[in-house]
Design a protein around this motif. Structure first.
Motif, PDB file in Angstrom:
ATOM      1  N   PRO A 244     -19.418   5.717  15.660  1.00  0.00           N
ATOM      2  CA  PRO A 244     -20.319   5.654  16.822  1.00  0.00           C
ATOM      3  C   PRO A 244     -19.593   5.934  18.142  1.00  0.00           C
ATOM      4  O   PRO A 244     -18.596   5.295  18.463  1.00  0.00           O
ATOM      5  N   GLY A 245     -20.104   6.931  18.875  1.00  0.00           N
ATOM      6  CA  GLY A 245     -19.540   7.251  20.192  1.00  0.00           C
ATOM      7  C   GLY A 245     -18.295   8.132  20.160  1.00  0.00           C
ATOM      8  O   GLY A 245     -17.733   8.457  21.202  1.00  0.00           O
ATOM      9  N   LYS A 246     -17.833   8.509  18.952  1.00  0.00           N
ATOM     10  CA  LYS A 246     -16.600   9.321  18.834  1.00  0.00           C
ATOM     11  C   LYS A 246     -16.951  10.800  18.646  1.00  0.00           C
ATOM     12  O   LYS A 246     -18.115  11.181  18.651  1.00  0.00           O
ATOM     13  N   ASN A 247     -15.914  11.628  18.432  1.00  0.00           N
ATOM     14  CA  ASN A 247     -16.109  13.065  18.244  1.00  0.00           C
ATOM     15  C   ASN A 247     -17.031  13.381  17.068  1.00  0.00           C
ATOM     16  O   ASN A 247     -17.024  12.675  16.058  1.00  0.00           O
TER      17      ASN A 247
ATOM     18  N   ASP B 258     -15.524  16.559  23.480  1.00  0.00           N
ATOM     19  CA  ASP B 258     -16.766  16.816  22.751  1.00  0.00           C
ATOM     20  C   ASP B 258     -17.964  16.386  23.599  1.00  0.00           C
ATOM     21  O   ASP B 258     -17.896  15.453  24.377  1.00  0.00           O
ATOM     22  N   LYS B 259     -19.035  17.105  23.436  1.00  0.00           N
ATOM     23  CA  LYS B 259     -20.327  16.834  24.086  1.00  0.00           C
ATOM     24  C   LYS B 259     -20.338  17.128  25.587  1.00  0.00           C
ATOM     25  O   LYS B 259     -21.303  16.815  26.264  1.00  0.00           O
ATOM     26  N   SER B 260     -19.244  17.707  26.103  1.00  0.00           N
ATOM     27  CA  SER B 260     -19.236  18.065  27.530  1.00  0.00           C
ATOM     28  C   SER B 260     -19.707  19.506  27.723  1.00  0.00           C
ATOM     29  O   SER B 260     -20.097  19.891  28.822  1.00  0.00           O
TER      30      SER B 260
ATOM     31  N   GLY C  79      -8.090  12.874   8.329  1.00  0.00           N
ATOM     32  CA  GLY C  79      -8.396  11.464   8.051  1.00  0.00           C
ATOM     33  C   GLY C  79      -9.671  11.030   8.746  1.00  0.00           C
ATOM     34  O   GLY C  79     -10.441  10.210   8.232  1.00  0.00           O
ATOM     35  N   GLN C  80      -9.913  11.594   9.932  1.00  0.00           N
ATOM     36  CA  GLN C  80     -11.137  11.253  10.670  1.00  0.00           C
ATOM     37  C   GLN C  80     -12.357  11.959  10.079  1.00  0.00           C
ATOM     38  O   GLN C  80     -13.423  11.359   9.919  1.00  0.00           O
ATOM     39  N   LEU C  81     -12.179  13.241   9.753  1.00  0.00           N
ATOM     40  CA  LEU C  81     -13.300  13.995   9.169  1.00  0.00           C
ATOM     41  C   LEU C  81     -13.801  13.333   7.888  1.00  0.00           C
ATOM     42  O   LEU C  81     -15.006  13.325   7.610  1.00  0.00           O
TER      43      LEU C  81
ATOM     44  N   LEU D  43      -7.182   4.811  12.307  1.00  0.00           N
ATOM     45  CA  LEU D  43      -6.974   3.588  13.086  1.00  0.00           C
ATOM     46  C   LEU D  43      -7.350   3.775  14.546  1.00  0.00           C
ATOM     47  O   LEU D  43      -7.872   2.855  15.184  1.00  0.00           O
ATOM     48  N   ARG D  44      -7.067   4.965  15.062  1.00  0.00           N
ATOM     49  CA  ARG D  44      -7.339   5.245  16.471  1.00  0.00           C
ATOM     50  C   ARG D  44      -8.812   5.035  16.847  1.00  0.00           C
ATOM     51  O   ARG D  44      -9.150   4.818  18.013  1.00  0.00           O
TER      52      ARG D  44
END
Lengths: 159, 159
Positions: free
Chosen positions: A40-43, A82-84, A153-155, B155-156
């Motif tokens: 939530p709220g991230k890229n 992102d989102k800008s 890892g984020q994807l 983690l970030r």
């Protein structure tokens, strides 16, 4: 195979492992999934894919293998959060670029000799390189591998 | 400094960069933040820290530098998914272990010669190593660097 060739092979393998896992994963995601935020709220997924495309599209220049194919993506995916920016490349365009960028790198790496990796990279002066010879093309490969793993890892959270 | 020493220096630098960034970030998180999930329904921060501690605590064994200090963490943080075990080590215990594990590795790496990195790692037979000499201690370092970056990227999201 001499020591240097073994080392280069190992590092390219480590890079390619991350590329292959990411490619397989990204291709398994739908457009809807990629348009979601990783948390939530991230890229959004699409931004991270574009970000990695932009960084990897710049790699041939740094390694002396040729120019960028998407110079305008630096502004969209590196200099802007992102989102800008309202209009960014479509998911299908990014997926196609992803494949092309990584195929180009694979071909380029195959043509480099082990010794090439230990020369200065192109965003560094001869003088700086003389001071710190560990900052060579090989170190760029290692750093980009970590950078890719970081965002992969984020994807992965999209599923 | 010869070529091999330069390469090893670069790879240890790439590893240490990820360790230092992660350490700084983890220490900046409160217990409450670490007990949160990185994204809805995903691993908690505390589990990822424990997972990285368990993997890195096993590194000395693979590199021939000594035994694990937390052999019981393999079960908790490697073989079991998050939230499947009720009682896991406390955040403060994990933070202290994190520091000790990475200090031990830093000291251990400093004592290794460049040549040591290109010998077989301890979870591999002489026979397998003869077949693929790229699977040496150096490749373990590269792979663990990517693995750390992968989870650090997750983690970030706690902030």
């Amino acid at each position: 195979m001499d020591q240097q060739a073994i080392i280069v092979k190992g590092a390219i393998q480590a890079w390619q492992t991350q590329v292959d896992r990411s490619t397989q994963f990204i291709n398994s995601l739908s457009e809807d999934q990629l348009l979601k935020e990783i948390a939530p709220g991230k890229n959004r997924g699409v931004y991270l894919v574009g970000h990695l495309c932009a960084v990897h599209d710049a790699l041939p220049e740094i390694l002396g293998l040729g120019n960028k194919n998407h110079p305008d993506w630096e502004h969209i995916f590196l200099k802007s959060p992102d989102k800008s920016i309202e209009k960014i490349p479509a998911v299908t365009e990014l997926k196609e670029a992803w494949t092309a960028i990584h195929r180009r790198l694979q071909d380029g790496f195959a043509k480099m000799t082990p010794g090439d990796w230990f020369s200065r990279h192109m965003s560094m002066s001869d003088e700086d390189f003389a001071k710190d010879p560990a900052r060579n093309k090989f170190s760029v490969l290692l750093n980009r591998t970590s950078h890719l793993a970081y965002h992969f890892g984020q994807l992965r959270l999209l599923k």
